[in-house]
Design an enzyme around this catalytic site. Structure first.
Site: not given
Length: 328
Positions: A118, A155, A210, A292
């Protein structure tokens, strides 16, 4: 990250947590996860080891078969971490996307691309990030805003912080390190461009960082591996095997260094998940995985993710997995 898309089933209902620590520890030893068991049985709250070390220690790999799933170390950040939870800049950050000359070390000549998931300013560019791009199997959004903890730690801030810490560790090992973004662009890059950056660099390894946004009570990390895809612009067949090797090395070292257990809601306790719907994996022509690191929507995982000391451990675990993979 959300879990929707073709060729991906929603996570099964959570299994109940394991009981006595001795049972979990025995299962973890059998599955090659001794590092987590020792950590949990001794001092899960010790942040003193979270410094930028030099050479990595052991290089465990995660097992291919399911192992016992147990909750991660539940200690909260220490008082010394409170000011580091939302600092935005890690101690290793510097000029956007700049990479220092590679030092002499075991990774001299190796190129590592770190993909911080992101972008902190994606939310200001909704039209741009909602634009559809081709990921081989289908079309999907250029990017998303990512998730956040319940009290607002984004995040995108987490991924950049871990990326900065990893860059410092890997450059000490002699690697040339490139970031796909470093707060140096207004949004994105789009998922297809993220893949092309690693391809153009002829990277020896690419890792996309992430943190998940699943339901409360869902805890732990998982590594996402590319599935075999040959459709449109996507052809992962040559990189499926080395990407799995990279993912196993990262997962094993992440357990050992952070003490965090594999996900209790996806991956069957292995910490490994295969997907065919992610453009960043589908379009990669070099070994690449996603990790993650935990679930931002669970309060216990969030306490870890917002701890600067734990983020240093996360960076170490991922980096040592990369070093193990590149050294063979």
């Amino acid at each position: 990250m959300s879990y929707t898309g073709p060729d991906f089933d929603p996570p099964p209902e959570r299994r109940s947590r394991r009981g006595p620590l001795t049972v979990a520890l025995a299962a973890l030893v059998c599955g090659g996860l001794l590092g987590w068991g020792v950590y949990a049985a001794t001092d899960a709250g010790d942040d003193k080891g979270a410094t930028a070390e030099g050479a990595p220690s052991a290089s465990p790999r995660m097992p291919s078969s399911p192992a016992a799933s147990s909750p991660a170390g539940s200690s909260s950040p220490s008082a010394g971490d409170a000011g580091d939870a939302r600092d935005g800049e890690s101690p290793a950050s510097r000029t956007p996307s700049a990479s220092a000359p590679a030092a002499a070390g075991p990774l001299k000549g190796k190129v590592v691309v770190i993909d911080p998931g992101h972008n902190p300013t994606n939310s200001r560019h909704t039209a741009e990030i909602n634009r559809q791009v081709d990921v081989g199997t289908h079309r999907k959004e250029c990017d998303t805003t990512g998730t956040s903890t319940n009290d607002g730690y984004a995040e995108a801030e987490f991924t950049l912080d871990v990326a900065h810490r990893m860059r410092a560790l890997l450059e000490k090992q002699g690697a040339t390190v490139k970031l796909t973004q470093d707060r140096d662009r207004p949004y994105g890059p789009c998922v297809d461009e993220r893949a092309r950056i690693g391809n153009a660099a002829k990277a020896d390894a690419v890792v996309s960082i992430h943190a998940d946004g699943s339901g409360a009570g869902n805890r732990g990390f998982h590594v996402i591996l590319p599935g075999s895809v040959d459709e449109g612009e996507a052809d992962t067949r040559a990189v499926v095997a080395p990407s799995r090797e990279l993912g196993e090395r990262i997962a094993g070292n992440f357990v050992r260094v952070t003490g965090t257990a594999p996900s209790n809601y996806i991956g069957g306790g292995t910490g490994l998940v295969t997907r065919k719907d992610l453009g960043g994996l589908n379009l990669s022509t070099v070994p690449k995985v996603f990790i993650e690191c935990g679930n931002m929507r669970d309060s216990k995982d969030a306490a870890l993710l917002t701890s600067g000391a734990w983020r240093q451990k996360a960076a170490r675990g991922i980096s040592e997995g990369i070093v193990s993979f590149l050294r063979g």
